[in-house]
Every structure is written in structure tokens, then in C-alpha cells.
Design an enzyme around this catalytic site. Structure first.
Site, PDB file in Angstrom:
ATOM      1  N   ASP A  59      10.639 -20.942 -36.441  1.00 52.28           N
ATOM      2  CA  ASP A  59      11.658 -20.114 -36.938  1.00 52.28           C
ATOM      3  C   ASP A  59      11.785 -19.253 -37.801  1.00 52.28           C
ATOM      4  O   ASP A  59      13.134 -18.628 -38.627  1.00 52.28           O
ATOM      5  CB  ASP A  59      12.980 -21.762 -37.283  1.00 52.28           C
ATOM      6  CG  ASP A  59      13.387 -22.672 -36.964  1.00 52.28           C
ATOM      7  OD1 ASP A  59      13.511 -23.099 -35.968  1.00 52.28           O
ATOM      8  OD2 ASP A  59      12.645 -23.802 -37.832  1.00 52.28           O
ATOM      9  N   ALA A  76      12.832 -26.463 -29.751  1.00 46.91           N
ATOM     10  CA  ALA A  76      12.760 -25.403 -30.176  1.00 46.91           C
ATOM     11  C   ALA A  76      13.413 -24.255 -29.822  1.00 46.91           C
ATOM     12  O   ALA A  76      14.401 -24.804 -28.524  1.00 46.91           O
ATOM     13  CB  ALA A  76      11.318 -25.028 -31.101  1.00 46.91           C
ATOM     14  N   GLY A  77      14.648 -23.342 -30.659  1.00 39.73           N
ATOM     15  CA  GLY A  77      15.163 -22.650 -30.291  1.00 39.73           C
ATOM     16  C   GLY A  77      14.847 -21.778 -30.625  1.00 39.73           C
ATOM     17  O   GLY A  77      15.014 -21.397 -32.049  1.00 39.73           O
ATOM     18  N   HIS A  78      15.222 -20.698 -30.246  1.00 42.64           N
ATOM     19  CA  HIS A  78      15.358 -19.368 -30.105  1.00 42.64           C
ATOM     20  C   HIS A  78      16.978 -18.548 -30.004  1.00 42.64           C
ATOM     21  O   HIS A  78      17.083 -18.752 -28.704  1.00 42.64           O
ATOM     22  CB  HIS A  78      14.204 -18.280 -29.053  1.00 42.64           C
ATOM     23  CG  HIS A  78      12.487 -18.633 -28.549  1.00 42.64           C
ATOM     24  ND1 HIS A  78      12.354 -18.833 -30.356  1.00 42.64           N
ATOM     25  CD2 HIS A  78      12.015 -18.766 -28.321  1.00 42.64           C
ATOM     26  CE1 HIS A  78      10.916 -18.778 -30.029  1.00 42.64           C
ATOM     27  NE2 HIS A  78      10.780 -18.053 -28.955  1.00 42.64           N
ATOM     28  N   THR A 108       3.096 -29.826 -33.442  1.00 43.31           N
ATOM     29  CA  THR A 108       4.013 -30.305 -32.507  1.00 43.31           C
ATOM     30  C   THR A 108       2.677 -30.491 -31.776  1.00 43.31           C
ATOM     31  O   THR A 108       1.827 -30.424 -31.580  1.00 43.31           O
ATOM     32  CB  THR A 108       4.156 -28.423 -32.520  1.00 43.31           C
ATOM     33  OG1 THR A 108       5.447 -29.306 -30.944  1.00 43.31           O
ATOM     34  CG2 THR A 108       4.139 -27.549 -31.463  1.00 43.31           C
TER      35      THR A 108
HETATM   36  P1  GDP Z   1      12.416 -18.364 -33.582  1.00 42.06           P
HETATM   37  O1  GDP Z   1      12.854 -19.494 -33.335  1.00 42.06           O
HETATM   38  O2  GDP Z   1      11.811 -18.171 -34.045  1.00 42.06           O
HETATM   39  O3  GDP Z   1      13.521 -17.187 -32.996  1.00 42.06           O
HETATM   40  O4  GDP Z   1      14.143 -18.240 -35.173  1.00 42.06           O
HETATM   41  P2  GDP Z   1      15.209 -18.849 -35.470  1.00 42.06           P
HETATM   42  O5  GDP Z   1      16.037 -19.218 -34.132  1.00 42.06           O
HETATM   43  O6  GDP Z   1      15.824 -20.175 -36.363  1.00 42.06           O
HETATM   44  O7  GDP Z   1      16.014 -17.343 -34.827  1.00 42.06           O
HETATM   45  C1  GDP Z   1      16.028 -17.027 -36.605  1.00 42.06           C
HETATM   46  C2  GDP Z   1      17.802 -16.954 -36.841  1.00 42.06           C
HETATM   47  O8  GDP Z   1      17.746 -15.841 -37.193  1.00 42.06           O
HETATM   48  C3  GDP Z   1      18.547 -16.916 -35.721  1.00 42.06           C
HETATM   49  O9  GDP Z   1      19.745 -16.660 -35.673  1.00 42.06           O
HETATM   50  C4  GDP Z   1      18.924 -14.888 -35.623  1.00 42.06           C
HETATM   51  O10 GDP Z   1      19.782 -14.329 -35.322  1.00 42.06           O
HETATM   52  C5  GDP Z   1      18.285 -14.568 -37.476  1.00 42.06           C
HETATM   53  N1  GDP Z   1      18.061 -13.687 -37.667  1.00 42.06           N
HETATM   54  C6  GDP Z   1      16.928 -13.169 -36.699  1.00 42.06           C
HETATM   55  N2  GDP Z   1      16.238 -12.225 -37.857  1.00 42.06           N
HETATM   56  C7  GDP Z   1      17.355 -12.050 -38.269  1.00 42.06           C
HETATM   57  C8  GDP Z   1      17.640 -11.196 -39.881  1.00 42.06           C
HETATM   58  O11 GDP Z   1      16.553 -10.546 -39.597  1.00 42.06           O
HETATM   59  N3  GDP Z   1      18.246 -11.108 -41.164  1.00 42.06           N
HETATM   60  C9  GDP Z   1      19.540 -11.797 -40.595  1.00 42.06           C
HETATM   61  N4  GDP Z   1      20.550 -12.382 -41.241  1.00 42.06           N
HETATM   62  N5  GDP Z   1      19.699 -13.184 -39.191  1.00 42.06           N
HETATM   63  C10 GDP Z   1      18.506 -13.040 -38.514  1.00 42.06           C
END
Ligand code: GDP
Length: 424
Positions: A13, A39-41, A240
Site C-alpha cells: 500500500d 491486495a489492491g492498487h 504473503t
Molecule cells: P498500492 O497497493 O501500493 O498501489 O497502494 P494503494 O492502493 O493503497 O494506494 C495508495 C492510496 O493512496 C491510493 O488511494 C492512491 O490514490 C493514494 N495516493 C497515492 N499517492 C498519493 C499521494 O501522493 N498523495 C495522496 N494524498 N494520495 C496518494
């Protein structure tokens, strides 16, 4: 540089999805090489906000070919549902822009059930599984007790193979867990409902990757979760069931001889962790609640509130080494703007001694955080697009992290949107 991997440095995340989304523009092929739908992006683009679980993040970019490699836990049911959801929002997904490796093993209906049954048996000793069947799937893959996606093309062979597996699995389901077990008719129905749907996407993706590479195409390798969740190098047993590190990308992609030129390690400006296990820098109470709210730290797949804390230098340095990161993307710096002082877990204290090395998993629960603070910037930085636009306090914070983890920070993200990024 032609080939690149984007990987998580910490517990997952970190915001890898937004980085992949940004970087895919410069690549021709995007490959997921490990993990499954557990997991989710999160990606925000012109089509809206998406939480992708199995689909590679390049699916939104026209002209990019997306591959689910042989290292992935290929869940036909969840994949098909995800394809339909994303398609319904105007994104084209065809066998031209999505390919599934014929060597990817299939996550079968009983894997999800076994995951739930085992977590229930473990009760308070559970590892925090998302119950997507990932651990039973990988156990079966390594026991050679599942089928390959390519077998969908050979129905008679597949039926005989599944009948053998069914007999074996029913022994465990019925005798170990007292569950009902499956019938061949159920499996055939499942194959009709999902196997047939994904069949057109199944290809010899290794051959495709080799040819693409020979033709000078650029390949991007996309990982799920982070270094601390790696099956071999992570916080065992709270990992994992697959290898999340960049070194595994060639193996799990279908192109074992590929050379990866650049490894982008994604680090968040603070820490978050989903599920169980030691999390040394963890905050509790109001402080944690405020950070969780500011960063919207709720699981993309489960909606579970994530555990949060300051950036953890000890764990991050270890993650950088383990991933062999060549450059770092620091995300969510904007989230810290509300703080008067920016907290940092700079070292651990273990058995009365201050340490910089990440401890062996068995003694990690004994480690205590040694925290310091740096001055905050107390202003909105989400509009900054150049390094010089950032307040000096924010630049100092980034430079401090860079020095401590020993890797250049080449990208600083200040918002979730595509353009909210500073290239250094
Ligand atoms: P991943 O699995 O590593 O891709 O992580 P997540 O899916 O949990 O993504 C992280 C969250 O943070 C998502 O809701 C993104 O849109 C958000 N996000 C990513 N980069 C930034 C940032 O620089 N600032 C903010 N405020 N949100 C971000």
C-alpha cells in the site's frame, strides 16, 4: 533504460499503483509477476477511481499489452468479475491488450474455502489472511496440485486432471475440516462460468515477451505488496505466500533471462500495515486516528482500517536493500502537511541497545521504536510540481530519508492524481 520494475519497499500500500500508472506511458508491456487478488492498487485517471486487484495497471493505457505472468495466483472467477467491472466503465479489455500466461496456475474454488477454514481454525493465532485463497493456492502450486491456465485448451486432459485433484482435495476438506467437499459437476459448472471466459486470453506469454524484448519494446514489471511481505525475506510468518521482490520478476513473468535495468522502490512518507504481525513504529489512539484519516488508510480490498505510524527508517533501509532499488518514489508527502512536527522512527532499541539493522523476525516483536522529529511545513503542498516549490522543511525531510536509506529519491508524490508528482 528499457526494462523497469516497480516494487513496494515496506508492508504494501505504498502507492505502487499510481506509480505504475504514471510510468506505463513510457512502456509497451506491463507484467504482473506474483500474488493474486489479495491486495489492491488504487488508480485515479480519466476513467475514474479504480481498485485493481489482479489486472495490471497498464490496462488503462492504449497500446500497452498487459500480462499476468506464471508467478501470479490466477483466479479466473475474480479476474472475470474485475474485467467486467472495469469494462463497464469504458475501458477496453481484449485478448490484444490482456494476456494470461499459459503457465500460470489456476486458483480453484476450494482454495478460497480452505483459506477461510484455516483462518477460522487458527482463531486468535491467525495471520490476517484476506481469505482470497492465496496461501492454499501457493501451497498447492508447490505441491504440484493445481492446473495450469494452458490446460483450458485441452478439455479432456483437464477433466481427468481435475478429477484427480478433486479426490485429493476432498480428503482434506472433509477429513481435516469437516467441510462438504466438491463434486465434478460443480467443477465443470465453474469451468463453464469462468474457465471458458478467460480462455481467449491464455497465450504463450514467455514467447511474446522474448519477441517484444528482441524488438526493442520496453517492459514494466509490476509487483503487489512490499519487501516486508516477501515469503523469503519478509516478516515471516506474517508474509504473503509469494515473492514480492524485484529479483523474482524474471521468474514470475515468463521471461527468466530478462535483465531489469531500473527498480523503482515505492515508499510512503509514513508507514501503514494491514493485518497482523510486528509493526515497530505503530501509533495508537488519537495520533493514529488523525494520520489514518489524513491518509485515508483503509484497505483497498477489505476496507479494513490500516495500522499506521511514522516512516520507519530501519525497515525502509532493509526494504531498499532487499529490493535492490535503484531509485525511490516517495508518496503521500502531502498527507503530513497537517503536522507541526514530522515524526520519524530513526532506529530501534533491542535488548537495551540502539540498532540500525532490521532484526530477525523472531525477535522483531521485542524491538522498540526510537523516534525523532523534524519541523513540519504546515501548508498545502498538493499543488507543488517542482522540487523548488516545496517548502524547505519538506525538502529537508525528503533529503533526510534519502541519506538514511542510501538511495536517491527521484519522485515525490504530493497527491493521488497523475500529475501530482515532482520529478527530481
Ligand atoms: P498500492 O497497493 O501500493 O498501489 O497502494 P494503494 O492502493 O493503497 O494506494 C495508495 C492510496 O493512496 C491510493 O488511494 C492512491 O490514490 C493514494 N495516493 C497515492 N499517492 C498519493 C499521494 O501522493 N498523495 C495522496 N494524498 N494520495 C496518494
Amino acid at each position: 533504460m528499457s526494462n523497469c520494475a516497480i516494487v513496494g519497499i515496506n508492508w504494501g500500500d505504498e502507492g505502487k499503483g499510481r506509480m505504475v500508472d504514471l510510468i506505463t506511458r513510457d512502456h509497451d508491456v506491463v507484467v504482473r509477476y506474483q500474488g493474486g487478488g489479495n491486495a489492491g492498487h488504487t488508480i485515479i485517471n480519466e476513467y475514474g477511481k479504480f481498485a485493481l486487484h489482479l489486472l495490471p495497471s497498464g490496462i488503462f493505457t492504449k497500446g500497452v499489452v498487459n500480462i499476468l505472468g506464471n508467478g501470479v495466483a490466477l483466479d479466473p472467477e475474480n479476474l472475470w468479475k474485475e474485467i467486467e467491472e472495469v469494462r463497464a466503465r469504458g475501458v477496453s479489455i481484449t485478448p490484444e491488450n490482456l494476456m494470461i500466461s499459459d503457465r500460470a496456475s489456476l486458483l480453484l474454488p476450494w482454495h478460497r474455502e480452505l483459506d477461510g477454514l484455516e483462518e477460522a481454525r487458527l482463531a486468535d493465532k491467525k495471520y490476517g489472511s484476506t481469505r482470497q485463497g492465496i496461501a492454499p493456492f501457493y501451497s498447492d502450486k508447490y505441491s504440484k496440485k493445481t492446473v495450469l491456465a494452458g490446460e483450458l485448451n485441452y478439455p479432456d486432459h483437464l477433466k481427468a486432471h481435475l478429477a484427480d485433484l478433486l479426490e485429493y482435495k476432498n480428503l482434506t476438506l472433509k477429513n481435516v475440516y469437516g467441510a462438504e467437499g466438491y463434486t465434478m459437476a460443480q467443477l465443470e459448472e465453474w469451468l463453464r462460468d469462468y474457465g471458458e471466459k478467460i480462455k481467449p486470453f491464455v497465450k504463450d506469454t514467455g514467447e511474446f515477451l522474448k519477441k517484444s524484448s528482441a524488438a526493442g519494446k520496453k517492459i514494466l514489471f509490476e509487483a503487489q505488496l512490499g519487501a516486508l511481505r516477501d515469503l523469503d525475506y519478509g516478516i515471516v510468518p506474517y508474509t504473503t505466500s509469494s515473492n514480492t521482490i524485484a529479483a523474482f520478476a524474471p521468474v514470475g513473468s515468463g521471461f527468466p533471462g530478462v535483465k531489469i535495468d531500473k527498480v523503482i522502490g515505492v515508499v510512503k512518507a509514513y508507514s501503514s500495515c494491514v493485518g497482523e504481525g510486528p509493526f515497530t513504529c505503530e501509533w495508537f489512539g488519537d495520533e493514529a486516528e488523525k494520520l489514518r484519516e489524513a491518509g485515508d488508510e483503509y484497505g483497498a480490498k477489505t476496507g479494513r482500517p490500516r495500522r499506521v505510524g511514522p516512516i520507519d527508517i530501519v525497515a525502509t533501509r532493509y526494504g531498499v536493500e532487499t529490493q535492490g532499488a535503484t531509485v525511490i518514489a516517495l508518496t503521500k508527502l502531502d498527507v503530513l502537511s497537517y503536522m507541526d512536527e514530522i515524526p520519524i522512527t530513526a532506529q530501534y532499541e533491542l535488548f537495551g541497545e540502539k540498532i540500525d539493522r532490521f532484526p530477525f523476525p523472531a525477535i522483531l516483536p521485542e524491538a522498540k521504536p526510537v523516534n525523532i522529529t523534524m519541523p513540519g511545513w504546515k501548508r498545502d503542498i498538493s499543488g507543488c510540481r517542482k522540487w523548488e516549490d516545496l517548502p524547505i522543511e519538506a525538502r529537508n525531510y525528503v533529503e533526510y530519508i534519502e541519506r538514511e536509506i542510501g538511495c536517491r529519491i527521484g519522485y515525490v508524490s504530493v497527491g493521488p492524481e497523475r500529475e501530482s508528482i515532482i520529478l527530481r
